[in-house]
Design a protein around this motif. Sequence first.
Motif, PDB file in Angstrom:
ATOM      1  N   GLY A  50     -30.566  -9.241 -15.143  1.00 13.52           N
ATOM      2  CA  GLY A  50     -30.499  -7.958 -14.745  1.00 13.52           C
ATOM      3  C   GLY A  50     -29.514  -7.134 -14.372  1.00 13.52           C
ATOM      4  N   TYR A  51     -28.362  -7.922 -14.288  1.00 17.60           N
ATOM      5  CA  TYR A  51     -26.973  -7.124 -13.812  1.00 17.60           C
ATOM      6  C   TYR A  51     -26.900  -6.155 -14.629  1.00 17.60           C
ATOM      7  CZ  TYR A  51     -26.010 -11.025 -10.619  1.00 17.60           C
ATOM      8  OH  TYR A  51     -26.062 -11.926  -9.880  1.00 17.60           O
ATOM      9  N   GLU A  52     -26.292  -4.829 -14.098  1.00 15.64           N
ATOM     10  CA  GLU A  52     -25.585  -3.924 -14.776  1.00 15.64           C
ATOM     11  C   GLU A  52     -24.278  -4.184 -15.166  1.00 15.64           C
ATOM     12  OE1 GLU A  52     -26.377  -0.187 -12.868  1.00 15.64           O
ATOM     13  OE2 GLU A  52     -24.778   0.737 -14.225  1.00 15.64           O
ATOM     14  N   LEU A  53     -24.044  -4.404 -16.413  1.00 15.77           N
ATOM     15  CA  LEU A  53     -22.590  -5.069 -16.587  1.00 15.77           C
ATOM     16  C   LEU A  53     -21.655  -3.892 -17.430  1.00 15.77           C
ATOM     17  CD1 LEU A  53     -24.165  -8.185 -17.982  1.00 15.77           C
ATOM     18  CD2 LEU A  53     -22.700  -8.130 -16.015  1.00 15.77           C
ATOM     19  N   HIS A  54     -20.633  -3.607 -16.916  1.00 18.49           N
ATOM     20  CA  HIS A  54     -19.735  -2.658 -17.794  1.00 18.49           C
ATOM     21  C   HIS A  54     -18.476  -3.411 -18.092  1.00 18.49           C
ATOM     22  CE1 HIS A  54     -21.363   1.009 -14.938  1.00 18.49           C
ATOM     23  NE2 HIS A  54     -22.414   0.503 -15.900  1.00 18.49           N
ATOM     24  N   ILE A  55     -18.080  -3.314 -19.416  1.00 16.03           N
ATOM     25  CA  ILE A  55     -17.178  -4.040 -20.046  1.00 16.03           C
ATOM     26  C   ILE A  55     -16.134  -2.840 -20.444  1.00 16.03           C
ATOM     27  CG2 ILE A  55     -16.231  -5.536 -21.819  1.00 16.03           C
ATOM     28  CD1 ILE A  55     -19.010  -6.516 -22.002  1.00 16.03           C
ATOM     29  N   PHE A  56     -14.772  -3.455 -19.886  1.00 15.87           N
ATOM     30  CA  PHE A  56     -13.721  -2.113 -20.099  1.00 15.87           C
ATOM     31  C   PHE A  56     -12.586  -2.858 -21.206  1.00 15.87           C
ATOM     32  CE2 PHE A  56     -15.409  -1.201 -16.133  1.00 15.87           C
ATOM     33  CZ  PHE A  56     -15.614   0.149 -16.334  1.00 15.87           C
ATOM     34  N   ASP A  57     -12.269  -2.366 -22.208  1.00 16.09           N
ATOM     35  CA  ASP A  57     -11.377  -2.802 -22.871  1.00 16.09           C
ATOM     36  C   ASP A  57     -10.344  -1.713 -23.851  1.00 16.09           C
ATOM     37  OD1 ASP A  57     -10.895  -5.965 -24.596  1.00 16.09           O
ATOM     38  OD2 ASP A  57      -9.839  -4.079 -25.408  1.00 16.09           O
ATOM     39  N   ALA A  58      -9.095  -1.849 -23.775  1.00 23.92           N
ATOM     40  CA  ALA A  58      -8.050  -0.871 -24.390  1.00 23.92           C
ATOM     41  C   ALA A  58      -8.423  -0.931 -25.777  1.00 23.92           C
ATOM     42  CB  ALA A  58      -6.820  -1.159 -23.935  1.00 23.92           C
ATOM     43  N   GLN A  59      -8.950  -1.947 -26.533  1.00 23.05           N
ATOM     44  CA  GLN A  59      -9.037  -1.980 -27.932  1.00 23.05           C
ATOM     45  C   GLN A  59     -10.295  -1.130 -28.333  1.00 23.05           C
ATOM     46  OE1 GLN A  59      -7.053  -6.178 -28.601  1.00 23.05           O
ATOM     47  NE2 GLN A  59      -9.014  -6.106 -29.099  1.00 23.05           N
ATOM     48  N   LYS A  60     -10.167  -0.763 -29.521  1.00 28.98           N
ATOM     49  CA  LYS A  60     -11.614   0.081 -30.139  1.00 28.98           C
ATOM     50  C   LYS A  60     -12.832  -0.752 -30.223  1.00 28.98           C
ATOM     51  CE  LYS A  60     -10.281  -0.059 -34.932  1.00 28.98           C
ATOM     52  NZ  LYS A  60      -9.997   1.079 -35.950  1.00 28.98           N
ATOM     53  N   ALA A  61     -12.560  -2.059 -30.359  1.00 26.89           N
ATOM     54  CA  ALA A  61     -14.046  -2.780 -30.613  1.00 26.89           C
ATOM     55  C   ALA A  61     -13.599  -4.101 -29.628  1.00 26.89           C
ATOM     56  CB  ALA A  61     -14.117  -3.065 -31.931  1.00 26.89           C
ATOM     57  N   GLY A  62     -14.969  -4.639 -29.333  1.00 30.69           N
ATOM     58  CA  GLY A  62     -14.847  -6.017 -28.584  1.00 30.69           C
ATOM     59  C   GLY A  62     -14.493  -7.108 -29.283  1.00 30.69           C
ATOM     60  N   GLY A  63     -13.994  -8.305 -28.551  1.00 28.94           N
ATOM     61  CA  GLY A  63     -13.459  -9.582 -29.169  1.00 28.94           C
ATOM     62  C   GLY A  63     -12.202  -9.954 -28.558  1.00 28.94           C
ATOM     63  N   GLY A  64     -11.561  -9.105 -28.011  1.00 21.69           N
ATOM     64  CA  GLY A  64     -10.002  -9.262 -27.507  1.00 21.69           C
ATOM     65  C   GLY A  64      -9.149  -9.762 -28.595  1.00 21.69           C
ATOM     66  N   PHE A  65      -8.378 -10.914 -28.025  1.00 20.75           N
ATOM     67  CA  PHE A  65      -7.489 -11.519 -28.861  1.00 20.75           C
ATOM     68  C   PHE A  65      -8.285 -12.196 -30.216  1.00 20.75           C
ATOM     69  CE2 PHE A  65      -3.606 -12.201 -26.253  1.00 20.75           C
ATOM     70  CZ  PHE A  65      -3.361 -10.995 -25.935  1.00 20.75           C
ATOM     71  N   MET A  66      -9.556 -12.599 -30.324  1.00 22.51           N
ATOM     72  CA  MET A  66     -10.246 -12.961 -31.376  1.00 22.51           C
ATOM     73  C   MET A  66     -10.123 -11.744 -32.332  1.00 22.51           C
ATOM     74  SD  MET A  66     -13.479 -14.955 -29.782  1.00 22.51           S
ATOM     75  CE  MET A  66     -14.375 -13.406 -29.277  1.00 22.51           C
ATOM     76  N   ARG A  67     -10.105 -10.491 -32.067  1.00 20.31           N
ATOM     77  CA  ARG A  67     -10.067  -9.740 -32.954  1.00 20.31           C
ATOM     78  C   ARG A  67      -8.524  -8.905 -33.496  1.00 20.31           C
ATOM     79  NH1 ARG A  67     -13.600  -5.832 -34.631  1.00 20.31           N
ATOM     80  NH2 ARG A  67     -15.203  -6.730 -33.445  1.00 20.31           N
ATOM     81  N   SER A  68      -7.735  -9.082 -32.309  1.00 17.47           N
ATOM     82  CA  SER A  68      -6.411  -8.592 -32.576  1.00 17.47           C
ATOM     83  C   SER A  68      -5.362  -9.786 -33.127  1.00 17.47           C
ATOM     84  CB  SER A  68      -5.636  -7.975 -31.143  1.00 17.47           C
ATOM     85  OG  SER A  68      -5.756  -8.810 -30.314  1.00 17.47           O
ATOM     86  N   GLN A  69      -5.482 -10.747 -32.814  1.00 22.47           N
ATOM     87  CA  GLN A  69      -4.596 -11.776 -32.803  1.00 22.47           C
ATOM     88  C   GLN A  69      -4.998 -12.819 -34.395  1.00 22.47           C
ATOM     89  OE1 GLN A  69      -2.806 -14.618 -30.162  1.00 22.47           O
ATOM     90  NE2 GLN A  69      -2.715 -13.124 -28.833  1.00 22.47           N
ATOM     91  N   ILE A  70      -6.409 -12.984 -34.337  1.00 12.45           N
ATOM     92  CA  ILE A  70      -6.688 -13.950 -35.493  1.00 12.45           C
ATOM     93  C   ILE A  70      -6.956 -13.098 -36.762  1.00 12.45           C
ATOM     94  CG2 ILE A  70      -8.351 -15.767 -36.099  1.00 12.45           C
ATOM     95  CD1 ILE A  70      -8.842 -16.243 -33.362  1.00 12.45           C
ATOM     96  N   PRO A  71      -6.109 -13.444 -37.878  1.00 11.43           N
ATOM     97  CA  PRO A  71      -6.220 -12.815 -38.926  1.00 11.43           C
ATOM     98  C   PRO A  71      -7.610 -12.672 -39.600  1.00 11.43           C
ATOM     99  CG  PRO A  71      -4.291 -14.160 -39.013  1.00 11.43           C
ATOM    100  CD  PRO A  71      -5.089 -14.511 -37.849  1.00 11.43           C
ATOM    101  N   SER A  72      -7.969 -11.781 -40.613  1.00 10.91           N
ATOM    102  CA  SER A  72      -9.215 -11.684 -41.303  1.00 10.91           C
ATOM    103  C   SER A  72      -9.432 -12.758 -42.115  1.00 10.91           C
ATOM    104  CB  SER A  72      -9.415 -10.448 -41.698  1.00 10.91           C
ATOM    105  OG  SER A  72      -9.339  -9.538 -40.900  1.00 10.91           O
ATOM    106  N   PHE A  73      -8.270 -13.478 -42.705  1.00  4.76           N
ATOM    107  CA  PHE A  73      -8.404 -14.325 -43.768  1.00  4.76           C
ATOM    108  C   PHE A  73      -8.769 -15.829 -42.942  1.00  4.76           C
ATOM    109  CE2 PHE A  73      -3.675 -14.061 -42.810  1.00  4.76           C
ATOM    110  CZ  PHE A  73      -3.630 -15.397 -42.507  1.00  4.76           C
TER     111      PHE A  73
END
Lengths: 597, 350
Positions: free
Chosen positions: A133-156
């Motif tokens: 029941g916590y109210e959770l606010h996640i902030f990120d500079a990228q346009k979608a979630g995942g952090g380095f999993m999104r920005s660093q790991i290539p799609s292939f």
Amino acid sequence: MKPTNIKHPEYFHKVVDCQYACPAHTPVPEYIRLIAQGRYDDAYMVNWESNVFPGILGRTCDRPCEPACRRGRVEEEPVAICRLKRVAADNKVKDDIAKRIPSKPAKKNGKRVALVGAGPASLTVARDLAPLGYELHIFDAQKAGGGFMRSQIPSFRLPEEVLDEEVGYILGMGPVARFDTYIDSLQSLLEQNYDAVFVGSGAPRGRDLKNLPGRQEGAEHIHIGIDWLGSVAFEHTKSIGKKVIVLGGGNTAMDCCRTARRLGGDDVKVLVRSPFADMKASPWEKEDAIHEDIPIVDNHVPKEFVIEDGKLVGMRFDKVRAEYDSAGRRNLVPTGEDPVFFPCDDVLVAIGQENSFPWIERDIGIVFDKWGMPVLDKETFQATNPRVFFGGDAAFGPENIITAVAHGHQAAISIDLFCRGEKPSRRPAPGVTLVSQKMGIHEWSYDNQVDDDLRYKVPHADKKLSLLDRKLEVELGFDVATAFREAERCLNCDVQTVFSDSRCIECDACVDICPTDCISFIENAEEEALRKSLKIPANNLTQDIYVSGALKTGRVMVKDEDVCLHCGLCAERCPTSAWDMQKFLYEVTKAAPLCNV
Amino acid sequence: MSYIRPNFRHPELQANELGYARKDYEGSLSTLCAGCGHDSISAAIIQSCFELAIPPHSVAKISGIGCSSKTPTYFLGKSHGFNSVHGRMPSVATGANLANRDMVYIGVSGDGDSASIGLGQFAHVTRRNLNMLYIVENNGCYGLTKGQDSATADVGSASKKGVPNPYEPIDLCTMALQLGATFVGRSFSGDKNQLVPLIKAAISHRGFAFIDVISPCVTFNNTVQSTKGYEYAREHMAATGKMDFVPVRQEITADYEPGFTHEITLHDGSVVHLYKQEPGFDANDRNQAIRTLQAYKQKGEILTGLLYIDPDLEDFHEIQGTVNKPLRDLGATELCPGSRSLEAINSNLR
């Protein structure tokens, strides 16, 4: 030696080598059995409960479990644990999974937590706290979630759909995500009266070679690896020169070189200071790079960026060789040969990454050490400002996804305890069960027969096609039939050999049947002497020996856990059931009970 | 269901001098009752043959009928085997040995097979000093037919049925000594430290080597009133001394353990070292061995270890003056010398 205390949860946990080696302690044999049974949903949920990102980790995990796998001690290769995890993710029924994931809680508990960064650490904290029941606010500079999993790991290597799906499961549980929002002041965040703040902002700064001659002049064609990968992922960068030099020997270097091949690099080389064998990259990632016609040139130390007419034309390197002193420390010694020149159009610098906290004020009660890292309690992840918790790469420096997840679980517990006014140092005990698997004289409720199959290879997409398309996944994953064969290679190390000394009549049946000579009945002694006097000396000191209480003859039973196959023959040949095979399930306690598997 | 033993072995287990792994000396998975002493004896035979580096194909295992006689299936799976008629193992072993004297013969029998139906065969193979190892896996009962008392059960010993045995037991070691065996030992399946060197010495001994091994029947004869159970054997075991076997290939270092008494050199050059012998006990004295066995029996103890050895007596082939090659190595003219030779023999008999 004193009799082994098998009631201590860590004793048998240690015997399950893969689970013990996993930072999040995922019950590996448990889900591998479920995969063998075709119960992919259940296998997925066992993973999801423990490591939060089964589909992602099934493709990208650093797999600390595999070098630990017992199978690797009795034959050449460990079980392909990581790729089996992916099988569970690939074959699950999505709709059924969605039903099993906790929905938004109807009642809020009135506490607010801010999470900085939307990478694996923050997402894990959010998932563990959301059902409470916590109210959770996640902030990120990228346009979608995942952090380095999104920005660093290539799609292939990690298709976007897989990432979106698993990030989506967590966001669907109630946390509010504020993307495209860079937090530039922790103080202002704290002023917004959050009950706690979690910092999962990663290690976002790529190392540079600032002082190497030519760095400034060639800047236009010299890129920091992680920034360049991010720019490719968000489609700001779409091409690169024909000749590319990648500097560095870690997994980021491997991702850089392979991405460069797909963006127009025909002649891509990796140059690394250390010898090939010492490179930080996982062996399989090196193999994949070499397979894509990328030579790895080792023992070359960058000397200068060569600029002609104001333009980068290549790099010069000094050749070195590695020498090791008596303590095993490496020294790179110049060979004295002439520097070597490699022509190139672009350079990608992937020589490591660092933490950076320019947005955390130094006067808000958070103490930093001399390396610029926050001072944290190693167990609770609490900073010197009690409202602030760290996790993932932001806590102790760059590690990997599964470590970030493990941090997230612990930080979530700390945050929950803190918000409830309890001491975060009061850690919950792990959940442990130990249940007999006996069904009959020769019958166990696990498949105790040990398979001889060698490790199966994961099929790859056609190289020509995958080099043309940055988003085409290279690894195709096991098909269900191969997955079954591979799953059968698992030795079920969680099914423990449990010995009860009061029942033993010392007939030696277990000693005679044990295929790997693990069991001895001998006079008791101190551990060192005992290890030497076993039927085959227990030389692997990382593995425990299991010592019984005194038997009728005054001797003790000593079992070397090292290469036990968990085949159950000791228990089958035991006339008095002094041996029994009992399944040990060890679960790291989470902030909230998440799902019933 | 696991009737298959996994194929993995301890990675640190070394091969023997011939390059064979210990696994090469194993047999199929035992189907005897869990906890049977016989399985330990099989393991001791595997260990002995592995350590002696005997090529598996140069061993013949021969047995009669009974639980014990099933065991050759469970060791030396790559050796020759003959599971013969009840109590007739000695005849088959004799025939095989005469045809090929170069092989190692391991006869496995039980107390029923040797002390009851095969007592006559046992007596005669012993007195002929046939070059073989004869092991009796002695559990004092007929396990294969549900545990009736056998001829080696002690007076007063009771099996699972609970009725004390009223008859005098046959002591096979005493018999073997009286009948002229040149190597006699007794051991216990639960003491491989003693059993393995004993088997190795017995295999290396040229002549008839007899070992009586107390081997508890867990299913029918491991009761508190039984004198052939694990507990009784452990509590009442005494040994003539400790022995070590040094194969011929190994250099004998002068580093003897304290308590060393003497050594016996076998025909093939290997050496049996005896330590901490009972005071006055001489393993070369047949009469003393019989008396000592008797004395221990009266005390209610089981005397184990090497009881008697004479490495120099002529074996069956020498007594017979047979050809010193296996028959298979002889040519057609030697095996079939022709009608003139036959006539010469016949005329000799007229």
